[in-house]
Scaffold this active site. Structure first.
Site, short mmCIF file in Angstrom:
data_model
loop_
_atom_site.label_atom_id
_atom_site.label_comp_id
_atom_site.label_asym_id
_atom_site.label_seq_id
_atom_site.Cartn_x
_atom_site.Cartn_y
_atom_site.Cartn_z
N THR A 214 4.50 16.98 129.86
CA THR A 214 5.43 16.05 130.53
C THR A 214 6.64 15.87 129.61
O THR A 214 7.55 16.66 129.63
CB THR A 214 4.75 14.72 130.88
OG1 THR A 214 4.10 14.18 129.71
CG2 THR A 214 3.70 14.90 131.98
N LYS A 240 -1.97 18.03 125.65
CA LYS A 240 -0.64 17.51 125.93
C LYS A 240 -0.60 16.07 125.48
O LYS A 240 -1.60 15.34 125.52
CB LYS A 240 -0.26 17.64 127.41
CG LYS A 240 -0.98 16.74 128.40
CD LYS A 240 -0.46 15.33 128.56
CE LYS A 240 1.02 15.29 128.76
NZ LYS A 240 1.50 13.86 128.78
N THR A 251 -7.39 11.65 123.48
CA THR A 251 -5.95 11.53 123.61
C THR A 251 -5.47 12.17 124.89
O THR A 251 -6.06 13.12 125.34
CB THR A 251 -5.20 12.16 122.43
OG1 THR A 251 -3.82 11.83 122.54
CG2 THR A 251 -5.34 13.64 122.40
N GLU A 337 7.43 11.06 120.93
CA GLU A 337 8.76 11.00 121.54
C GLU A 337 9.81 10.55 120.52
O GLU A 337 9.78 9.44 120.03
CB GLU A 337 8.72 10.08 122.75
CG GLU A 337 7.93 10.69 123.89
CD GLU A 337 7.66 9.75 125.03
OE1 GLU A 337 7.32 10.23 126.13
OE2 GLU A 337 7.75 8.51 124.85
N SER A 465 14.12 8.96 135.95
CA SER A 465 15.37 9.41 136.55
C SER A 465 15.54 10.90 136.44
O SER A 465 14.81 11.57 135.74
CB SER A 465 16.55 8.69 135.89
OG SER A 465 16.59 8.97 134.52
#
Length: 465
Positions: A214, A240, A251, A337, A465
């Site tokens: 993702t 992932k 996880t 991230e 978005s």
């Protein structure tokens, strides 16, 4: 008309024309400025779109996806179904041969997804004799908190795979990852099931790893090989995970495959024994997912004899399994991230194992510590504060804090030999070890985390978005 009247009128017309020209010039200049601003806005939007589409790879990523050994009896396939992402694979299928044993661990979240609940139910069911198994995974939609519609989606997807592969529906496991609270367009997955089945091959594990991503910036894989009694035993795993990482079992999504002959009971015991100090010891942002799933599948196709509960081969196999789990767990943190730092919080001298975990997580999850890491600021006072809030037994004069080999503080005060510039130089590294000895006992624990950068905010602000 007199000569005087003509001159006056000409003068008036000239004045009016000049005024008109000035007005038109002003309007043209305003229009040009507006067009320029619009062009700049469009250019900025285009650059932003390109940047978003490009999704820069984590600076902590490995140089390349590893070459994973083929697991006989496990075939993989991945295609694009257009669930959320366009022009990329977003669904993967794994077909597992008859006699495969399966073990699993899952999130303990009270809002866990329909896929997780379905997997948990199927793992305790009686396995039909010589039944194979399958795993279907989609990215882009987590099918979590979607009510009865979500349960129907799970049944449709697993039922479709079961029919296509000739399996009992009880032997098809599924996972979904992505946005929470939106119905899964399961018909997009069932529509591509024939293509998934047709594309199955033992060599396509990397494609499967890419399909489950993702916000990940790189696919994650790890492997190990040990010598069994009568031949080699192979282990290959993919995972992932990038954000919403604070596992309470395993996880995000992890799938590990081995050709070992081993009972489901022994496989489950080995998996469960190694979850806490691998996947349960990582954190990116302190948020536990609704979809955390780890499935471990053994096809039994190795020439080696069965791996028993005890003995040298069992010990070697469990150690190899643990190494694969640890490798994948670390890769998830390295793809946190916006991460630029991979950090081990090393706790020693705790009064209990629980205290060691409390302190490690308090430091690793602290936004103040994580932003200091991002800014390369060795602000050890933030570590002291995190220890104090953890609830673990701690005393000022027994604490010892280190940055790598640097002794920063001990005996209730900053080490007189510690220099701030040395700490700052250490914090410029991409991989760090922060040590905390509590001086209260013998318990220890390591927690792995990353820094918190502005990129994390950008990714999560734009997630839908």
């Amino acid at each position: 008309m007199s000569k005087t009247d003509w001159k006056a009128e000409a003068k008036a017309l000239k004045k009016k024309l000049k005024k008109k020209v000035a007005t038109l010039t002003a309007q043209l200049e305003e229009a040009a400025e507006t067009a320029k601003d619009r062009a700049e806005d469009l250019a900025e939007a285009a650059v932003a779109a390109v940047k978003k589409a490009a999704k820069p790879v984590s600076p902590l990523a490995p140089a390349a996806f590893p070459v994973l050994p083929v697991i006989k009896g496990a075939a993989f396939s991945a295609v694009g179904a257009g669930i959320k992402y366009q022009n990329r694979r977003d669904v993967m299928l794994v077909s597992l041969c008859p006699g495969t044993t399966v073990a699993g661990v899952f999130t303990r979240s009270s809002t866990r997804s329909g896929c997780v609940r379905d997997c948990q139910e199927k793992l305790v069911m009686k396995v039909p004799a010589d039944a194979g198994a399958a795993i279907v995974v989609n990215s882009g939609n987590s099918n979590a908190f979607t009510g009865k519609i979500g349960d129907k989606a799970v049944a449709e997807v697993t039922g479709s795979a079961a029919a296509a592969l000739g399996l009992p529906a009880s032997r098809v496991f599924s996972s979904s990852t992505g946005v929470i609270g939106e119905p899964l367009p399961f018909e997009k997955i069932t529509a591509v099931m024939p293509a998934l089945v047709e594309g199955l091959t033992e060599e396509a594990i990397q494609s499967a790893a890419e399909a489950i991503m993702t916000t990940d910036t790189f696919p994650k894989g790890a492997s190990a090989v040990i010598e069994g009694e009568g031949g080699p035993i192979h282990i290959s795993g993919i995972a992932k995970g990038s954000g919403m990482i604070a596992p309470d079992m395993a996880t995000m999504l992890v799938y590990i495959f081995t050709d070992a002959k081993i009972s489901a009971a022994n496989l489950q015991k080995m998996l469960s024994r190694n979850v806490d100090e691998t996947f349960n010891s990582i954190t990116v942002d302190s948020d536990t997912s609704t979809s955390d799933t780890l499935l471990l599948c053994a096809t039994g196709q190795s020439a080696a004899a069965e791996v028993k509960a005890t003995g040298p081969v069992a010990k070697a196999f469990e150690a190899a399994l643990r190494s694969v789990m640890m490798d994948l767990a670390h890769q998830v943190v390295k793809d946190g991230e916006g991460a630029t730092k991979f950090v081990e919080i090393q706790i020693t001298g705790a009064a209990s194992a629980q205290d060691a975990l409390r302190v490690g997580k308090a430091i690793a999850d602290s936004p103040l510590v994580k932003t200091a890491l991002a800014g390369q600021d060795p602000n050890w006072g933030r570590i002291i504060a995190a220890i104090g809030k953890s609830g673990a037994a701690a005393e000022r004069d027994k604490l010892r804090i280190t940055f790598g080999d640097l002794i920063v503080a001990e005996k209730g005060w900053r080490n007189p030999d510690y220099r701030e510039e040395d700490g700052a130089a250490y914090f410029r590294r991409s991989e760090l070890v922060i040590g905390v000895d509590l001086g209260m006992g013998r318990a220890k624990r390591s927690i792995w985390t990353c820094d918190l950068t502005s990129r994390y905010i950008e990714i999560n602000a734009d997630y839908r978005s």
